[in-house]
Design a protein around this motif. Sequence first.
Motif, mmCIF file in Angstrom:
data_model
loop_
_atom_site.group_PDB
_atom_site.id
_atom_site.type_symbol
_atom_site.label_atom_id
_atom_site.label_comp_id
_atom_site.label_asym_id
_atom_site.label_seq_id
_atom_site.Cartn_x
_atom_site.Cartn_y
_atom_site.Cartn_z
ATOM 1 N N LYS A 1 0.854 -1.200 0.000
ATOM 2 C CA LYS A 1 0.000 0.000 0.000
ATOM 3 C C LYS A 1 0.883 1.241 0.000
ATOM 4 O O LYS A 1 1.818 1.334 0.792
ATOM 5 N N GLU A 22 2.883 3.128 10.557
ATOM 6 C CA GLU A 22 2.049 2.503 11.601
ATOM 7 C C GLU A 22 0.787 1.882 11.010
ATOM 8 O O GLU A 22 0.222 0.959 11.570
ATOM 9 N N LYS A 23 0.324 2.385 9.883
ATOM 10 C CA LYS A 23 -0.884 1.872 9.213
ATOM 11 C C LYS A 23 -0.530 0.911 8.078
ATOM 12 O O LYS A 23 -1.401 0.487 7.318
ATOM 13 N N GLY A 24 0.754 0.628 7.919
ATOM 14 C CA GLY A 24 1.171 -0.277 6.854
ATOM 15 C C GLY A 24 1.286 0.373 5.490
ATOM 16 O O GLY A 24 1.331 -0.318 4.475
ATOM 17 N N TYR A 25 1.340 1.717 5.453
ATOM 18 C CA TYR A 25 1.479 2.412 4.176
ATOM 19 C C TYR A 25 2.912 2.852 3.952
ATOM 20 O O TYR A 25 3.570 3.344 4.869
ATOM 21 N N GLN A 26 3.341 2.721 2.704
ATOM 22 C CA GLN A 26 4.631 3.267 2.290
ATOM 23 C C GLN A 26 4.371 4.659 1.724
ATOM 24 O O GLN A 26 3.428 4.853 0.961
#
Length: 198
Positions: A1, A22-26
């Motif tokens: 993501k 922290e939300k798994g986004y790059q």
Amino acid sequence: KTIVIATRNPGKAKEFTKLFAEKGYQVKTLLDYPELPDVEETGRTFEENARLKAETIAAILKQPVLADDSGLIVDALDGMPGIFSARFAGEPTNNAANNAKLLHELTGVPKEKRTATFHCTLVFAAPDKESLVVEGDWAGEIGTIPRGDHGFGYDPLFFVPEEQKTAAELSDERKNEISHRGLAVAKLKDQWENWLKN
Ligand code: ITT
Ligand code: NA
């Protein structure tokens, strides 16, 4: 993501990278897209300028884009530098010159009158959608000597009474927990999944 953020400020880029990890986004920023234009900030408000940046780049990339317009509002200076924070001492952005100018303009102003607020407006734009707008504020006081070497911009002069430290003396993690930008991102995270669906 992946999330694209329309900024060329390396300090902001670093903070957003941590906040969205922290939300798994790059995070990708305009530092990764040197061919894209610099958007001229002709607006009169943080929101207008954040909209200009997010909506212009979203239209070019044809995908959702986030932008941050932020600045330091100093009460004793009638709200200056405000939307002019990046270019307070002229262009291009020169953090050392901006901080020197801020100290100079506050010469002789006593501690109790040195109150200030960091403000951040985030605009999340996507083609053919009404943009999502969130804001965050952070209250502090302008010090008399720069302290600390974390963060960027006015952080060494922004004293946070609750922490008894300047923003530049806080760890990156702590700044993100309590800053104007951290607060705005927390609000964005609450709203954006719904917004993307509609
Ligand atoms: P982009 O437009 O490319 O995002 P910019 O630095 O020009 O980068 P702004 O127009 O929003 O961004 O100006 C924000 C300025 O406000 C920034 O350059 C700093 O001088 C100041 N500022 C904003 N957030 C700050 C923070 O967390 N710590 C210290 N200074 C900050
Ligand atoms: Na800018």
